[in-house]
Design a protein around this motif. Structure first.
Motif: not given
Length: 264
Positions: A125-129, A132-133, A150-159, A166-167
């Motif tokens: 899970v950690i590796g994919l997050l 993937g981000s 941004t990296l924050g957007d990418a992490v939120w999207w990956s999660f 899928g918001y």
């Protein structure tokens, strides 16, 4: 047997160094993506480190192949390792090198008997997050119509993608980004299934253990009841035998009626 022992010794010897190289690869992959202002020199160094790590995994595969007692069987059983080694040569993209390294690390990690299922799931899970981000940020940041900047957007999207929520506030717009999204969604569903199955298996084993304990207690109580019945029957038999013996003793006594001396 000697070649197999040599292969096992090689795998034990290289397990930790390869995991360390995988961490180095992750850092080299992440630096140019996180630091958008990285110059050409730093980017070239990170790319070179990625290729060196891939070369170490490729060398590891070749050595294990050489030490295997049956090479055709080894290739057939480790076809995923072979694909991960050959894939970057066919199309040397950074994302393909990332995928191949993750595959090789996962294959080697599964060989370690001390790694438990929970640890593997958490690590996956950690590796994919993380990767993937980084991967979606690298392909979507320069997209004209992209909204993952941004990296924050990418992490939120990956999660949200891995949990299949899928918001829709962030979504990939490039073809490669959508391929990454498909991979994350399938991986998230698979990991959720593994966790659910593991929890269900734990409850089932717990219930089975309770059922076995209950059956054992029931059998013990039944055996005890049967033993008590047997003891009661034995006591009753002994009591009856003692009464019969006492009756016979009283009947044969000289003082008993009808047993006295006859009158002449």
């Amino acid at each position: 047997m000697e070649e197999l022992s040599a292969q096992a010794r090689w795998e034990r010897f290289t397990e930790r160094p390869l995991l360390g190289l995988a961490v180095v690869f992750g850092v080299a992959y992440a630096v140019p993506i996180v630091d958008a202002s990285a110059g050409r020199f730093l980017t070239a160094v990170c790319t070179g480190v990625e290729w060196v790590v891939w070369g170490a995994f490729a060398l590891d595969y070749l050595v294990r192949l050489a030490l295997a007692p049956h090479r055709k069987t080894f290739v057939r059983r480790h076809w995923l390792d072979l694909c991960a080694v050959v894939l970057p040569l066919l199309q040397p993209l950074r994302l393909l090198r990332l995928v191949s390294t993750l595959l090789l690390v996962g294959r080697r990690a599964r060989m370690a008997p001390q790694i438990r299922l929970t640890t593997y799931v958490v690590g996956a899970v950690i590796g994919l997050l993380m990767f993937g981000s980084l991967a979606v940020l690298s392909v979507e940041r320069e997209s004209p119509h992209g909204n993952i900047r941004t990296l924050g957007d990418a992490v939120w999207w990956s999660f949200t993608t891995m949990t299949t929520v899928g918001y829709g506030d962030h979504a990939p717009t490039t073809g490669l980004g959508r391929m990454i999204a498909v991979g994350l969604m399938l991986s998230g569903i698979a990991l959720l299934g593994v966790v659910t199955a593991n929890i269900a298996a734990w409850f089932i084993s717990r219930f089975e253990k309770d059922d076995v304990e209950e059956r054992r207690q029931t059998e013990a109580i039944a055996a005890l009841a049967e033993e008590v019945r047997s003891l009661r029957a034995e006591v009753a038999r002994l009591t009856e035998a003692r009464r019969d013996a006492e009756s016979c003793a009283v009947g044969n006594s000289p003082s008993a009626p009808g047993n006295g001396p006859r009158a002449s």
